[in-house]
Design an enzyme around this catalytic site. Structure first.
Site, PDB file in Angstrom:
ATOM      1  N   ASP A   1       1.582  -0.658   3.455  1.00 26.16           N
ATOM      2  CA  ASP A   1       2.785  -0.329   4.218  1.00 26.16           C
ATOM      3  C   ASP A   1       2.431   0.497   5.455  1.00 26.16           C
ATOM      4  O   ASP A   1       1.740   1.526   5.365  1.00 26.16           O
ATOM      5  CB  ASP A   1       3.760   0.447   3.328  1.00 26.16           C
ATOM      6  CG  ASP A   1       5.100   0.646   4.001  1.00 26.16           C
ATOM      7  OD1 ASP A   1       5.983  -0.181   3.784  1.00 26.16           O
ATOM      8  OD2 ASP A   1       5.242   1.630   4.748  1.00 26.16           O
TER       9      ASP A   1
ATOM     10  N   HIS B   1       6.066  -3.389   7.410  1.00 27.83           N
ATOM     11  CA  HIS B   1       7.048  -2.414   6.945  1.00 27.83           C
ATOM     12  C   HIS B   1       8.435  -3.037   7.041  1.00 27.83           C
ATOM     13  O   HIS B   1       8.805  -3.572   8.082  1.00 27.83           O
ATOM     14  CB  HIS B   1       6.989  -1.137   7.787  1.00 27.83           C
ATOM     15  CG  HIS B   1       7.871  -0.033   7.289  1.00 27.83           C
ATOM     16  ND1 HIS B   1       7.732   0.527   6.032  1.00 27.83           N
ATOM     17  CD2 HIS B   1       8.930   0.603   7.865  1.00 27.83           C
ATOM     18  CE1 HIS B   1       8.649   1.474   5.859  1.00 27.83           C
ATOM     19  NE2 HIS B   1       9.392   1.528   6.949  1.00 27.83           N
TER      20      HIS B   1
ATOM     21  N   SER C   1      13.123   1.078   3.883  1.00 29.33           N
ATOM     22  CA  SER C   1      12.443   2.292   4.352  1.00 29.33           C
ATOM     23  C   SER C   1      13.133   3.525   3.755  1.00 29.33           C
ATOM     24  O   SER C   1      13.247   3.633   2.541  1.00 29.33           O
ATOM     25  CB  SER C   1      12.413   2.322   5.880  1.00 29.33           C
ATOM     26  OG  SER C   1      11.537   3.307   6.358  1.00 29.33           O
TER      27      SER C   1
END
Length: 513
Positions: free
Chosen positions: A357, A406, A250
């Site tokens: 995502d 994610h 991330s």
């Protein structure tokens, strides 16, 4: 027995991580007597040949355990080395637990020696580390966790997510999972590396280099934290490293793209040019695309990615890689978006990115809150996958499943997701091998070892190995058809677009094709 356990633990590491050293470091210490015996057999002209003795058959007591036995057929050495190596690997894997039972799996907390480099609130920054004596491979992981870009939303973040801005309540130990796991069954190729986890406490996408001021109210030192961790690790064995993999998920994945070259340059400047620095960016390849529905820029969620970063880099006092800065003078915010910064990166980087995502959809104002999506949202989601594919097509090493999710590399299911029949750990191992081969001037990639893997199917979760989906309201698992119907999937229309019968399309989805 203990000696055999330890030998086979080393053997297991060699077979998985250094295949070119299999014979020298693994077979010889384990089977030295047999190899000498084979050498004697081949040397027909030796003096005073002794008659061959038949050794007594060993007896084994049944201890009531479930350990599997792997007898070795040593005649395979002369005829089929691959078969023999398979037997050795099976033996090593079966004996590994006997030496691993007493290992300490936890990473231990260390605070930076340079106390002037801090978290947002001025508490000391630090890292967790698990040393692996004898290994010259190091993995440094950057944690993710969004960001804040002005005093108001940083105050809110401090109230609700303080652990991402302060080290005051960090635990003393941390157990690694996924690629940080010390267990070979969960982490087949990196389990024996020196593991370092850097907690995210700078809220600046690992880019800041500014001390606390009255105006900002917080320190933003993400890039400085990485540099200081690397300096500290040089005194803990990193100076003897062969490979350093800078990984992150991330915001940490974007942090890898921003910091992999500066880390390589730092090590070279400190007299360690031989350390091969590489990057692994997971779920940090964001797009600066147009939102589905434009909203005012009040917080991280509602603000368009480009506007949030434009405000953030001023507030954080960000630094970006010099080559990218030169390309985007005056518009350095471009360097936070993968497809814009990647062409200027010199270090090898492997990109892992879900084609759909969840964080990208969130900042694009597509909120999957349990209600079926509208037709316009469904088209937007499909177009997102197309856009991501286009930005990744020139990335040499990457893994992009058509899933709605994610982050992945620290999840325990990271070994289960596949693209075109290849798992992510396998793809990373192939990449590692290709870089080793390139260092020997062998440009041809290993056969049957793909590193450029991207799904071609056009909708979320069309890949049957995607992570499990659950209904946000009921918590019940959904199969692919249920999920797509929930997303507003039109079977008739999609079948028409694909040029097939609707019943055939449903059958393919049901079977996970």
């Amino acid at each position: 027995m203990l000696h055999l356990c330890l030998t086979c633990t080393v053997c297991y590491w060699v077979v998985n991580l250094r295949p070119e050293l299999d014979f020298v470091l693994c077979i010889f210490p384990l089977l030295s007597f047999r190899l000498v015996f084979f050498a004697a057999r081949r040397f027909r002209g030796g003096r005073n040949p002794q008659p061959r003795r038949t050794p007594p058959s060993p007896t084994y007591r049944d201890r009531g355990d479930t350990t599997e036995s792997f007898p070795l057929d040593f005649t395979a050495v002369e005829e089929n080395m691959d078969n023999f190596m398979t037997q050795v690997k099976n033996l090593a894997q079966s004996l590994y637990p006997c030496s691993a039972q007493k290992l300490d799996y936890d990473m231990k907390l260390h605070f930076l020696e340079n106390t002037s480099v801090t978290c947002n609130d001025g508490t000391p920054a630090g890292y967790y580390m698990k040393e692996s004596r004898g290994s010259r491979r190091w993995l440094i992981f950057l944690e993710g966790g969004w960001y804040c870009f002005n005093k108001e939303n940083c105050d809110s973040r401090y109230d609700t997510m303080r652990r991402l801005m302060s080290s005051s309540k960090w635990p003393q130990t941390k157990t690694g999972t996924g690629i940080l796991s010390p267990l070979p069954e969960e982490n087949p190729h990196w389990w024996n590396a020196n593991m370092v986890f850097i907690p995210y406490c700078s809220s600046d996408v690992w880019s800041g280099a500014s001390a606390k001021t009255d105006h900002s109210g917080y320190a933003f030192m993400g890039s400085l934290i990485i540099q200081e961790v690397v300096k500290d690790l040089l005194n803990k064995g990193l100076d003897n490293a062969k490979v350093l993999l800078l990984a992150g998920s991330s915001a940490g994945g974007t942090g890898v793209l921003l910091n992999v070259d500066p880390v390589a340059e730092l090590l070279e400047g400190l007299g360690h040019p031989g350390i091969q620095v590489r990057g692994l960016a997971d779920s940090g390849w964001f797009l600066d695309n147009k939102q589905y529905r434009s909203t005012d820029c009040h917080d991280t969620i509602s603000c368009a990615p480009t506007e949030a970063i434009k405000r953030g880099i001023k507030y954080w006092g960000s630094v970006v890689p010099e080559r990218c800065r030169q390309v985007h003078l005056g518009e350095e915010w471009n360097c936070f978006f993968g497809y814009r910064v990647f062409p200027s990166i010199k270090s090898p980087v492997f990109v892992v990115q879900w084609l759909f995502d969840e964080a990208q959809l969130t900042v694009d104002n597509i909120h999957l809150t349990g209600q079926p999506v509208q037709e316009g949202q469904w088209r937007y989601i499909q177009n997102l996958g197309i856009e991501l594919r286009n930005t990744l097509k020139d990335v040499p090493a990457m893994f992009a499943p058509a899933c709605l999710s994610h982050e992945v590399i620290t999840r325990n299911y990271w070994i289960d997701v596949q693209v075109k029949g290849t798992s992510l750990p396998r793809a990373l191992h192939c990449w590692d091998r290709s870089l080793q081969d390139n260092s020997r001037n062998n440009k041809a990639p290993p056969k049957g070892c793909p590193v450029h893997l991207i799904d071609s199917c056009p909708w979320p979760h069309c890949n049957p190995t995607c992570p499990t989906i659950r209904d946000q309201f009921t918590g019940q698992e959904m199969n692919v058809i249920q999920f797509l119907m929930h997303m507003g999937f039109d079977v008739q229309k999609m079948a028409q677009q694909q040029g097939m019968d609707p019943s055939k399309l449903l059958g393919m989805l049901s079977s996970g094709s």
